[in-house]
Design an enzyme around this catalytic site. Structure first.
Site, PDB file in Angstrom:
ATOM      1  N   THR A   1      -9.174   5.997  -1.833  1.00 47.33           N
ATOM      2  CA  THR A   1     -10.549   5.544  -2.054  1.00 47.33           C
ATOM      3  C   THR A   1     -11.544   6.672  -1.814  1.00 47.33           C
ATOM      4  O   THR A   1     -12.663   6.619  -2.303  1.00 47.33           O
ATOM      5  CB  THR A   1     -10.900   4.359  -1.135  1.00 47.33           C
ATOM      6  OG1 THR A   1     -10.637   4.702   0.229  1.00 47.33           O
ATOM      7  CG2 THR A   1     -10.105   3.119  -1.511  1.00 47.33           C
TER       8      THR A   1
ATOM      9  N   HIS B   1       0.809  -1.225   0.000  1.00 46.73           N
ATOM     10  CA  HIS B   1       0.000   0.000   0.000  1.00 46.73           C
ATOM     11  C   HIS B   1       0.841   1.273   0.000  1.00 46.73           C
ATOM     12  O   HIS B   1       0.292   2.343   0.228  1.00 46.73           O
ATOM     13  CB  HIS B   1      -0.911   0.028   1.228  1.00 46.73           C
ATOM     14  CG  HIS B   1      -2.065  -0.909   1.165  1.00 46.73           C
ATOM     15  ND1 HIS B   1      -3.259  -0.603   0.541  1.00 46.73           N
ATOM     16  CD2 HIS B   1      -2.217  -2.165   1.639  1.00 46.73           C
ATOM     17  CE1 HIS B   1      -4.098  -1.617   0.646  1.00 46.73           C
ATOM     18  NE2 HIS B   1      -3.481  -2.583   1.304  1.00 46.73           N
TER      19      HIS B   1
ATOM     20  N   LYS C   1      -8.905  13.411   4.721  1.00 51.06           N
ATOM     21  CA  LYS C   1      -7.966  12.287   4.739  1.00 51.06           C
ATOM     22  C   LYS C   1      -6.951  12.519   5.849  1.00 51.06           C
ATOM     23  O   LYS C   1      -6.911  13.596   6.457  1.00 51.06           O
ATOM     24  CB  LYS C   1      -7.255  12.114   3.400  1.00 51.06           C
ATOM     25  CG  LYS C   1      -6.602  13.367   2.840  1.00 51.06           C
ATOM     26  CD  LYS C   1      -6.044  13.128   1.444  1.00 51.06           C
ATOM     27  CE  LYS C   1      -7.150  13.027   0.428  1.00 51.06           C
ATOM     28  NZ  LYS C   1      -7.038  11.854  -0.435  1.00 51.06           N
ATOM     29  N   ARG C   2      -6.154  11.517   6.110  1.00 50.50           N
ATOM     30  CA  ARG C   2      -5.088  11.646   7.113  1.00 50.50           C
ATOM     31  C   ARG C   2      -4.218  12.859   6.778  1.00 50.50           C
ATOM     32  O   ARG C   2      -3.912  13.121   5.617  1.00 50.50           O
ATOM     33  CB  ARG C   2      -4.252  10.368   7.094  1.00 50.50           C
ATOM     34  CG  ARG C   2      -3.082  10.321   8.044  1.00 50.50           C
ATOM     35  CD  ARG C   2      -2.581   8.892   8.184  1.00 50.50           C
ATOM     36  NE  ARG C   2      -2.385   8.260   6.871  1.00 50.50           N
ATOM     37  CZ  ARG C   2      -1.211   8.181   6.258  1.00 50.50           C
ATOM     38  NH1 ARG C   2      -0.130   8.710   6.818  1.00 50.50           N
ATOM     39  NH2 ARG C   2      -1.094   7.566   5.105  1.00 50.50           N
TER      40      ARG C   2
ATOM     41  N   LYS D   1       0.226  14.322   1.344  1.00 46.67           N
ATOM     42  CA  LYS D   1      -1.160  14.523   0.904  1.00 46.67           C
ATOM     43  C   LYS D   1      -1.446  15.999   0.643  1.00 46.67           C
ATOM     44  O   LYS D   1      -2.463  16.346   0.044  1.00 46.67           O
ATOM     45  CB  LYS D   1      -2.131  13.939   1.927  1.00 46.67           C
ATOM     46  CG  LYS D   1      -2.032  12.404   2.010  1.00 46.67           C
ATOM     47  CD  LYS D   1      -2.995  11.816   3.023  1.00 46.67           C
ATOM     48  CE  LYS D   1      -2.841  10.315   3.177  1.00 46.67           C
ATOM     49  NZ  LYS D   1      -3.317   9.540   2.024  1.00 46.67           N
TER      50      LYS D   1
ATOM     51  N   LYS E   1     -15.188   7.553  -3.665  1.00 47.15           N
ATOM     52  CA  LYS E   1     -16.443   7.790  -2.945  1.00 47.15           C
ATOM     53  C   LYS E   1     -17.067   9.120  -3.338  1.00 47.15           C
ATOM     54  O   LYS E   1     -18.286   9.215  -3.554  1.00 47.15           O
ATOM     55  CB  LYS E   1     -16.180   7.748  -1.437  1.00 47.15           C
ATOM     56  CG  LYS E   1     -15.753   6.387  -0.921  1.00 47.15           C
ATOM     57  CD  LYS E   1     -15.133   6.471   0.469  1.00 47.15           C
ATOM     58  CE  LYS E   1     -14.463   5.155   0.841  1.00 47.15           C
ATOM     59  NZ  LYS E   1     -13.616   5.269   2.038  1.00 47.15           N
TER      60      LYS E   1
END
Length: 833
Positions: A676, A377, A568-569, A574, A680
């Site tokens: 993901t 991952h 998100k985290r 990110k 969504k």
């Protein structure tokens, strides 16, 4: 007795549509069942029952309906001798289960009516259920989606993990700073689980290994652990769509074999008498304890071995009881490692086969390799776990012996195939020799598996050229791609029922079984009547989110504004920081030109930073400081609001995602494995702004270039840029906006109480911008202005939104699991349509 043992023959669950009278009977029966559970399981009178009491009674009554199907599914698996899939994951972010179970059982309206007759609001009960935060984010939520899909496709499967007393911490924002508190999801019990006190295994740690003669020159290695911890099973049934099949999620809780040293207690050492219990139970106490200290590192390793060893013992016991011979394990079992956390399974399975079942080394290795497969991952080398050799030798001495021998045979094989290539030998060794000797768990997982897959097309290709490039030279046939997916039952049917109803009306009821049927929507994407209906659904969801924002943060936002969402985290790769900097630039531009026809925006952030990750926590503080300045400025009024919603979890996501207009997927290209959340939000009609990273690449291919906002450097350009040096003074100087923004942040405009607060952030951007925020800034700004233009073109926006929803069918986790079943596990699936 377990469900496996006491199961009895039952008819297959009914899946056909019932007549009105039958539906009425169901309502009456469920109403009676709830009253019985309230009385005899909860011990309350209806007149005195609280919402929590009603929730427990409803959950127990629902669970009874599941158990019948669970027993049937288990018995069929045994009677047919089916191959099982065992999914090992340190995280299962399952969230609330009441609506999930009712949706999959097609009982939602039956239960709503039954409770309504009792004067109880089902939607209110939904909020009472604790959110099982047994995961950090995407990894754990993916595992939950996969469990749903395996049940839906009637794959005989077990999920294995840890029953944490406290999942991922509860995030509280105080004065803009993240603070962490224990998550107490078990404080009122868990009505969905079944404790199995008869299913326990002793898991050993430490001690010594003795070579014992067993005849002739042959010796057997016998491990004498210094410590034993009991793993106790707790089972949660996972019901698939339409209730056709039910699988088991088995979570392990740690318990001391001798919870109280009575001699010490009687001598007055009351605390010391409990020391062994505290040490043992710490294993299942908290998800991801900090590994910043040696004690934290050891606890993390103990967690991973604990659940992996218990799971292997359990599945081998089941296999031998059913099929008699452990040698047939690869034919009847597939073990999937979800990331490197359970990779010690390679050494543990070898140990069990050799030491406990007297299998010769070569055959044991063949069994292990053919049984285990591994999902990677991450492309971050530091995220591929490594453990100090001294720690491994102390905690798992027998496993280190096995790892050394695996490595010796592996290196000898590689040396013969690639003579003279010492660099290759060093790269693929299981032992890292530089900067302190460490065991490379990613290498162990790769070597011990017959299949290694990435989770998006780009990620899988980059694996071959980055973290596993040298393994790919040796074993190219082992590597493959399985792009992630999401379960539509959770993220459409449950999270967005109004849109689901519209899709059934527009595309037909087959969309409930076949996500591919969403494609029918594309032919109608330009229809203005459809646009009105889609906009009405979105408005309804945005009003609900606006109400939540007002209630939790006392911030009033305009539901008519563009809801720009990044959930998100919190991590530097990110790039929430890029989003915050563009927000500041937009704020400055709006103040400088207030008469311009700006597209009103609400910038919505949510996510948790690791407790020890200072830079990520500083980004959270900056987002909150920027929010305070922007939201208090009357100049921008309803044109711009900034919101940071604390304690992001599955339940909060279910409110945010249906209300999102713009989905922020802006990671540094080549660093996000898949994502993901992007799937969504696109499913629910949000448009994506993002880099060519992870599954964004495949989303772009499915929705088309005109219906997604792509910007920034590509993965190859990122690599080239880093190779050339990452002092980005030139990029900052060339930007019309960025220099002023950085000056404002560095100068304390958003932190007047502490002007130097953000100096570390700004210095990193100016002199060591590893995540390449600054060279992507102008491209991101321009993409956001394209967003503005399309938002102001109502027919264009809603056409693009419809096209996104129409083309998300391929991103179903049912499709992903079907590919795992066909290519890796070699098990049959039941078609959902």
């Amino acid at each position: 007795m377990t469900v496996e043992v006491e199961s009895k023959m039952l008819d297959k669950p009914e899946t056909t549509t019932r007549a009105p009278s039958a539906a009425g009977d169901d309502v009456a029966k469920f109403r009676t069942a709830v009253i019985a559970k309230l009385t005899y399981a909860v011990g309350k009178n209806p007149a005195a029952a609280s919402d929590r009491d009603w929730f427990l009674a409803t959950a127990f009554a629902t669970r009874d309906r599941i158990v019948d199907r669970w027993v049937t599914s288990t018995r069929q698996t045994y009677s047919e001798g089916r191959k099982r899939v065992y999914y090992l994951s340190l995280e299962f972010l399952i969230g609330r289960l009441l609506f999930d179970a009712l949706t999959n059982l097609e009982m939602l309206e039956t239960v709503r009516a039954a409770l309504g007759d009792l004067g109880v609001d089902l939607d209110r009960l939904r909020q009472v259920e604790p959110d099982a935060a047994l995961g950090n984010g995407g990894l754990g939520r993916l595992a939950a989606c996969f469990m749903d899909s395996m049940a839906t496709l009637s794959i005989a499967a077990y999920g294995y993990g840890i029953r944490y007393d406290h999942g991922l911490f509860r995030q509280v924002i105080k004065n803009g700073w993240q603070q962490e508190y224990p998550e107490d999801w078990l404080s009122f019990g868990n009505p969905w689980e079944f404790e199995r006190p008869e299913v326990t295994y002793d898991v050993g740690f430490g001690g010594s290994v003795e070579a014992v003669a067993v005849g002739g020159d042959r010796k057997k290695q016998v491990w004498h652990p210094a410590e034993q911890v009991e793993a106790v099973a707790y089972d949660t049934p996972i019901v698939g769509w339409r209730g056709r099949h039910v699988n088991t999620l088995r979570l392990w809780s740690a318990r001391a074999t001798d919870p109280l040293r009575l001699d010490a207690f009687n001598q007055g050492d009351h605390m010391g008498a409990l020391a062994d219990q505290v040490k043992a139970e710490a294993i299942s106490k908290v998800l991801y304890p900090s590994d910043a200290t040696p004690a934290g590192q050891e606890l993390r390793l103990r967690q991973e071995y604990f659940f992996t060893a218990a799971s292997l013992h359990d599945l081998i016991r089941r296999h031998v009881d059913t099929f008699g011979d452990v040698r047939s394990l690869p034919d009847k079992a597939s073990i999937q490692l979800n990331d490197t956390h359970p990779s010690i399974a390679v050494a543990e399975l070898m140990r069990v086969l050799i030491d406990e079942h007297d299998i010769e080394w070569a055959q044991a290795w063949d069994i292990t390799n053919r049984t285990i497969s591994y999902t990677n991952h991450t492309l971050l080398p530091e995220a591929l776990e490594t453990w100090p050799v001294p720690l491994m030798e102390r905690v798992l001495p027998r496993h280190m012996q096995i790892i050394y021998l695996i490595n010796a045979l592996h290196i000898e094989s590689v040396r013969k195939a690639f003579p003279g290539d010492d660099a290759l030998l060093s790269s693929v060794s299981l032992i890292q020799e530089d900067h302190g000797r460490r065991v490379r768990m990613g290498n162990l997982a790769f070597l011990g598996s017959h299949s290694i897959n990435g989770v998006a097309a780009l990620h899988s290709e980059l694996m071959k050229t980055t973290v596993f490039k040298d393994f790919y030279r040796i074993y190219p046939e082992r590597m493959n791609n399985k792009t992630n997916g999401i379960t539509f039952r959770r993220w459409l049917n449950e999270a967005n029922p109004a849109l689901t109803n519209l899709l059934v009306e527009t595309c037909g009821p087959e969309v409930l079984d076949d996500p591919g049927a969403l494609k029918k929507l594309e032919a109608m994407a330009g229809d203005s009547a459809l646009h009105d209906k889609l906009a009405a659904v979105r408005r309804q969801n945005k009003v609900a989110l606006s109400r939540l924002i007002r209630d939790r943060l006392d911030i009033k936002v305009n539901p008519g504004a563009l809801f720009d969402v990044q959930i998100k985290r919190i991590h530097e790769y990110k790039r929430q920081l890029l989003n915050v900097l563009e927000t500041i630039a937009l704020y400055d531009a709006m103040r400088a030109n207030p008469a311009k026809a700006w597209a009103p925006r609400v910038k919505i952030f949510s996510g948790k930073a690791a407790a020890s990750y200072h830079m990520a926590k500083l980004i959270i503080k900056l987002a909150n400081d920027v929010a305070k300045v922007v939201n208090d400025d009357p100049t921008v009024r309803d044109l711009l609001k900034v919101v940071f919603l604390p304690n992001y979890n599955v339940s909060l996501a279910e409110v945010i995602i249906p209300a999102a207009d713009l989905s922020e997927q802006i990671s540094t290209a080549g660093m996000e494995a898949s994502g993901t959340g992007n799937m969504k939000m696109a499913l629910n009609g949000a448009l994506t702004i993002g880099t060519l990273d992870g599954a964004n690449v495949e989303i772009k291919e499915h929705v088309g270039d005109d219906n997604i906002f792509i910007f920034g450097l590509t993965a190859q350009e990122v690599e080239d840029r880093r190779a050339a040096g990452i002092d980005e003074a030139g990029a900052i100087a060339a930007s019309p906006h960025l220099g002023e923004v950085l000056d404002a942040v560095a100068g304390g405009v958003f932190s007047p109480d502490e002007p130097d607060r953000y100096k570390p952030l700004v210095d990193a951007l100016r002199h060591h911008d590893y995540f390449l925020v600054t060279p992507d800034f102008d491209s991101y700004w321009d993409a956001q202005r394209r967003v503005d233009a399309l938002w102001n073109n109502r027919p264009g926006w809603w056409t693009a939104s419809a096209i996104n929803t129409a083309n998300m069918g391929w991103f179903s986790s049912d499709r992903t699991i079907s590919e795992y079943a066909r290519d890796i596990w070699h098990v049959p699936v039941l078609q959902t349509r």
